[in-house]
Scaffold this motif. Structure first.
Motif, PDB file in Angstrom:
ATOM      1  N   ARG A 117       0.944  -1.185  -0.117  1.00  0.00           N
ATOM      2  CA  ARG A 117      -0.114  -0.154  -0.011  1.00  0.00           C
ATOM      3  C   ARG A 117       1.099   1.221   0.236  1.00  0.00           C
ATOM      4  O   ARG A 117       1.717   1.292   0.756  1.00  0.00           O
ATOM      5  N   MET A 169      -8.435  -2.751   0.347  1.00  0.00           N
ATOM      6  CA  MET A 169      -9.406  -2.483   1.261  1.00  0.00           C
ATOM      7  C   MET A 169      -9.674  -1.201   1.928  1.00  0.00           C
ATOM      8  O   MET A 169     -10.348  -0.892   2.736  1.00  0.00           O
ATOM      9  N   PHE A 170      -8.378  -0.460   1.908  1.00  0.00           N
ATOM     10  CA  PHE A 170      -8.196   0.620   2.554  1.00  0.00           C
ATOM     11  C   PHE A 170      -8.527   2.037   1.706  1.00  0.00           C
ATOM     12  O   PHE A 170      -8.114   2.857   0.957  1.00  0.00           O
ATOM     13  N   ASN A 171      -9.792   2.276   1.673  1.00  0.00           N
ATOM     14  CA  ASN A 171     -10.410   3.443   0.939  1.00  0.00           C
ATOM     15  C   ASN A 171     -10.506   4.365   1.742  1.00  0.00           C
ATOM     16  O   ASN A 171     -11.737   4.857   2.440  1.00  0.00           O
ATOM     17  N   ASN A 172      -9.503   5.160   2.241  1.00  0.00           N
ATOM     18  CA  ASN A 172      -9.424   6.144   3.228  1.00  0.00           C
ATOM     19  C   ASN A 172      -8.519   7.323   3.047  1.00  0.00           C
ATOM     20  O   ASN A 172      -7.917   7.410   1.929  1.00  0.00           O
ATOM     21  N   TYR A 173      -8.185   8.124   4.134  1.00  0.00           N
ATOM     22  CA  TYR A 173      -7.619   9.404   3.843  1.00  0.00           C
ATOM     23  C   TYR A 173      -6.222   9.255   3.613  1.00  0.00           C
ATOM     24  O   TYR A 173      -5.095  10.036   2.969  1.00  0.00           O
ATOM     25  N   ALA A 174      -5.519   7.991   4.102  1.00  0.00           N
ATOM     26  CA  ALA A 174      -4.071   7.746   4.221  1.00  0.00           C
ATOM     27  C   ALA A 174      -3.521   7.110   2.949  1.00  0.00           C
ATOM     28  O   ALA A 174      -2.305   7.059   2.861  1.00  0.00           O
ATOM     29  N   ILE A 175      -4.431   6.351   2.178  1.00  0.00           N
ATOM     30  CA  ILE A 175      -3.768   5.522   1.141  1.00  0.00           C
ATOM     31  C   ILE A 175      -4.296   5.993  -0.459  1.00  0.00           C
ATOM     32  O   ILE A 175      -5.269   6.416  -0.474  1.00  0.00           O
ATOM     33  N   GLN A 191      -5.279   5.845  -3.716  1.00  0.00           N
ATOM     34  CA  GLN A 191      -6.097   4.506  -4.362  1.00  0.00           C
ATOM     35  C   GLN A 191      -5.789   4.369  -5.701  1.00  0.00           C
ATOM     36  O   GLN A 191      -6.182   4.717  -6.743  1.00  0.00           O
ATOM     37  N   ILE A 208     -13.764   9.747   6.779  1.00  0.00           N
ATOM     38  CA  ILE A 208     -12.649   8.547   6.549  1.00  0.00           C
ATOM     39  C   ILE A 208     -11.840   8.898   5.635  1.00  0.00           C
ATOM     40  O   ILE A 208     -10.646   8.489   5.164  1.00  0.00           O
ATOM     41  N   GLY A 209     -12.588   9.828   4.652  1.00  0.00           N
ATOM     42  CA  GLY A 209     -11.987  10.130   3.506  1.00  0.00           C
ATOM     43  C   GLY A 209     -11.832   9.282   2.308  1.00  0.00           C
ATOM     44  O   GLY A 209     -11.290   9.244   1.407  1.00  0.00           O
ATOM     45  N   SER A 252       1.212   5.020   0.869  1.00  0.00           N
ATOM     46  CA  SER A 252       0.714   6.096   1.524  1.00  0.00           C
ATOM     47  C   SER A 252       0.904   7.626   1.150  1.00  0.00           C
ATOM     48  O   SER A 252       1.624   7.664   0.225  1.00  0.00           O
ATOM     49  N   GLN A 253       0.301   8.440   1.509  1.00  0.00           N
ATOM     50  CA  GLN A 253       0.276   9.832   1.120  1.00  0.00           C
ATOM     51  C   GLN A 253       1.785  10.283   1.259  1.00  0.00           C
ATOM     52  O   GLN A 253       2.216  10.976   0.633  1.00  0.00           O
ATOM     53  N   HIS A 285       1.576   4.677   6.904  1.00  0.00           N
ATOM     54  CA  HIS A 285       0.285   4.926   7.579  1.00  0.00           C
ATOM     55  C   HIS A 285      -0.555   4.572   6.692  1.00  0.00           C
ATOM     56  O   HIS A 285      -0.908   5.315   5.774  1.00  0.00           O
TER      57      HIS A 285
END
Lengths: 201, 440, 166
Positions: free
Chosen positions: A89, A123-129, A131, C152-153, A91-92, B94
């Motif tokens: 993954r 599976m990590f649809n969020n602020y940190a990863i 896409q 969560i973004g 990350s930003q 992270h």
């Protein structure tokens, strides 16, 4: 029993003269030779980030053995690498580093996006990863899985090699201006020879 | 009942040992922002006298370096080749897993936490399940407990084999990489047979485990017990008396017990300093009080001890696995509480109630009573803890994982202080961080 | 009541409770450092964990003892006593308008990274921390993602091939 010629003993060597040219030389187009050498000595850059890195290391280890494709030398320096397998993954915080490493690689370079996190965020649809790393680098082959087992990664690598050899990869890259974007699931099946018709009643 | 080492270390805490930690801290940990580091890179100055010191430079190591320890970045302040102060910079992996955990039900939770410590995923699933079960107040059947113990000890074996492989490769014994993976493949083959996946299994769930052990598992375990111990002896012969291996590891990165406690270090690193603390024996969970094993403790706290402790722990884990082979009880592999455990698939066709339970558990999730709990297990890296706060709903209100590598990484500046940069590689590899659980 | 709680209570009464069989202390912000120091003198040799919980959207806490005012943030610290094999948890209420607590760095240097993470993800500041900066997110990140008022973004997922398959 075959005669093994002793050094200096040339009595067993057949001298065919110019007629021997047919089977003692290999001719090919330069383009094919270039594609062959690019496919057969494709050195990956280490870009293992997370769980997929462990499976990538397992693919390079003895059981699944990338060395038979000439790829066991994972180059730490991107200047010496042809292939970047983004394993894990992104990350930003890591995204600018990824782009910098990709920029430092020399042409021709290929990118395999290994795993669902690299292909689409997983599976990590969020602020940190991020896409999908295709937002940062052009991707040539996507390998799905969480993590993709060594067989899947090798399928991706062999697909990449096939596509380099047929020239399909370069064509796609020229068409899109970026990566080839080959999805393993959507590859057309290889042409199988037609089965022999049987006279079954 | 305490051991003398424990008493002495605890006593040392009061006698100004944290003064010693503080002194080393000031001289070992590089606390400056990136901007300051960049300025110093242009005109390096002695931080105390302020004069220009052109032997001193700040070197950046990582985050993309050979993919053994993931994405760890180190800022090293060096004088020639000696590392003076350093600063580990993390966060490159992270993933926002704690925020994601708040959006997933308790049944989906293990899929999330399993990807934190990806070298020993079953431990993360275990600690999450234990915390959830404590909040639910349910009992897990004994067979499920023993299956969990079996899988976790095998995971400890595979994680320590990964350490042996990467440690060897970092020090130059590249063949160790190939050997370590050879055994790991055998263990992963067993995992694939039982859980369906080689990694990130999602096998240990609240209420028990996902599926029973397949027929013939005893033969597979016996096969593992036959092939791995002789190969461990091979590694000892290969490495232990090798002069270069010893020279690179002995005396490198020495940590004292009081320092380790002050820095919240746990696991093989703490045990290698001579401190005798293992959660499996001292705060037994699962069925560890019913099996017999030794807790491996080092003497000097250097990198060689950390390597040797982990090698011996593989043997102890295999000894536990051998006992589990004989002692495994019969029974259910998951609790029969219908509100928590999905019904068997066949029953869904027969019973309306089973269908409703299945539907509710997989769409909404089971509700966990309000409360907060902290559960801890001994993972291959140290104390892995899970703190869950529940508000009575189907999803955790707050899920926090205490990753052992997160605390263990704080030792890096202290271990690398005053040593050569080549020792920095040996030290990082002996601390064995997994960045997934550091950054979460 | 355990010996620990009795001793701590003698110095200054700190409300205590239990949660799933684990003992929890609820010091106020002013008594926080003193409580941790006296626990450390008693033998709690290591700080295992330090984290923050944001109770903004919680329906209502029922597990706080009397006299404790629930605030938005709670700093949760876990300590362990190896000699007596006990653990204890401290929960300190931190108001949203002044999210600051004293840092435990001088007592337990191992809390350095944990406090930085708490600041990074929640915005709770720790006075006296030697390096008060973000640790997990990029240094120029705006916001504190684990707070309950931050989403969560997630991005909407596009299934591009779906129409072709039909």
């Amino acid at each position: 029993m075959a005669r093994v010629p002793i050094l200096g003993d040339v009595s067993g060597v057949v001298d065919e003269g110019l007629e021997g040219l047919d089977h003692n030389f290999v001719t090919a187009r330069i383009e094919d030779l270039v594609k062959w050498s690019r496919a057969r000595s494709c050195w990956p850059a280490t870009f293992g980030l997370a769980c997929c890195a462990i499976e990538m290391m397992a693919t390079g280890a003895a059981h699944f053995d990338l060395a038979r494709y000439g790829m066991e030398v994972f180059r730490a320096s991107p200047r010496q690498a042809d292939l970047m397998i983004v394993a894990g993954r992104v990350s930003q915080k890591m995204a600018p580093v990824l782009r910098q490493i990709y920029d430092q690689m020399m042409e021709p370079k290929w990118v395999i996006s290994m795993g669902v996190c690299a292909s689409s965020g997983g599976m990590f649809n969020n602020y940190a990863i991020v896409q999908g790393v295709d937002q940062i680098v052009p991707v040539d082959v996507y390998a799905p899985g969480c993590p993709p087992g060594p067989e899947t990664l090798m399928h991706a690598i062999l697909t990449l090699h096939d596509q380099i050899l047929t020239g399909e990869l370069t064509r796609r890259r020229d068409r899109t201006g970026g990566g080839a974007g080959i999805d393993l699931a959507q590859m057309p099946p290889r042409e199988q020879p037609a089965p022999e018709p049987t006279d079954a009643p | 009942m305490t051991t003398p080492v424990v008493d002495e270390a605890v006593g040392a805490m009061d006698m100004g040992s944290d003064e010693r930690v503080r002194r080393r801290d000031r001289s070992a940990v590089l606390r400056m922002t990136e901007v300051e580091a960049a300025e110093l890179a242009i005109t390096p100055r002695n931080p105390i006298t302020g004069e220009v010191a052109d032997e001193r430079m700040i070197l950046n190591m990582g985050p993309a370096h050979p993919s053994t320890h993931g994405v760890l970045r180190l800022l090293l302040e060096m004088e020639g080749e000696t590392v003076l102060r350093s600063k580990p910079i993390i966060g490159y992996l992270h993933t926002g897993m704690e925020k994601t955990g708040e959006n997933l039900t308790f049944l989906q939770g293990p899929t999330n936490v399993t990807r934190m410590d990806y070298a020993s995923p079953l431990f993360s699933e275990l600690v999450f399940s234990l915390a959830t079960e404590q909040l639910l107040g349910i009992e897990v059947p004994t067979r499920a407990t023993w299956i969990r113990m079996l899988m976790c000890e095998l995971n400890r074996v595979s994680s320590h084999l990964l350490f042996q492989a990467t440690n060897g490769m970092d020090l130059g014994a590249v063949s160790m990489m190939i050997y370590g993976w050879r055994e790991r493949e055998e263990v992963l083959r067993f995992f694939e047979k039982v859980t369906g996946l080689r990694m990130n299994h999602n096998y240990i769930r609240p209420g028990g485990v996902a599926a029973d052990l397949p027929d013939g598992w005893q033969d597979d375990i016996r096969h593992l017990l036959e092939i791995i111990p002789p190969r461990l002896d091979e590694y000892e012969i290969l490495l232990n008396n090798q002069p270069i291996f010893r020279a690179r590891l002995q005396g490198v990165g020495v940590l004292e017990p009081a320092e380790a406690l002050a820095l919240s270090v746990t696991g093989p690193i703490l045990r290698a300093t001579g401190y005798d603390w293992d959660l499996r024996r001292d705060e037994p969970y699962l069925a560890y009080d019913q099996v017999d094993f030794d807790v491996v403790v080092g003497t000097c706290g250097d990198s060689f001890d950390r390597y040797a402790v982990r090698l011996e722990e593989i043997r102890q884990s295999l000894h536990i696995v051998e006992q589990i082979l004989d002692l495994m009880p019969d029974g259910d592999y998951r609790t029969q509480d219908k509100k928590v455990t999905p019904p068997p698939r066949a029953r869904i066709d027969e019973s309306m109630e089973a269908l409703i339970h299945h539907f509710k558990i997989f769409t909404e999730g089971f509700h966990v009573p309000e409360g907060e709990v902290y559960a801890a297990v001994e993972s291959p890296r140290g104390e892995l803890g899970c703190y869950i706060v529940s508000d009575g709903g189907p999803k955790p209100y707050r899920m926090h994982i205490r990753g052992p590598s997160f605390a263990n990484l704080q030792t890096l500046p202290h271990l690398m202080h005053g040593r050569l940069i080549a020792d920095a590689v040996a030290v990082i590899s002996s601390v064995d961080p997994i960045m997934g659980e550091v950054d979460r | 009541m355990s010996d620990t709680e009795a001793t701590v209570e003698e110095a200054a009464p700190v409300p205590a409770s239990t949660s799933c069989g684990q003992s929890v202390l609820h010091p106020g912000r002013d008594a926080y450092l003193g409580t941790v120091e006296s626990l450390r003198n008693e033998g709690y040799c290591s700080a295992i964990d330090l984290t923050v919980v944001d109770y903004l959207t919680h329906p209502g806490r029922t597990d706080l003892p009397e006299g404790i005012e629930p605030e938005r943030f709670e700093v949760v610290v876990g300590l362990i006593d190896h000699a007596r094999r006990t653990r204890i948890r401290l929960r300190v209420q931190v108001p949203a308008d002044d999210p600051t607590v004293p840092s435990l760095f001088d007592l337990f240097p191992g809390t350095e990274a944990m406090e930085r993470e708490a600041f990074d993800l929640f915005g709770v500041s720790f006075e006296g921390h030697p390096d008060h900066s973000r640790i997990l997110l990029p240094e120029d990140w705006v916001g504190h993602p684990l707070r309950k008022d931050e989403g969560i973004g997630a991005i909407p997922v596009q299934f591009k091939a779906a129409s072709e398959r039909r």
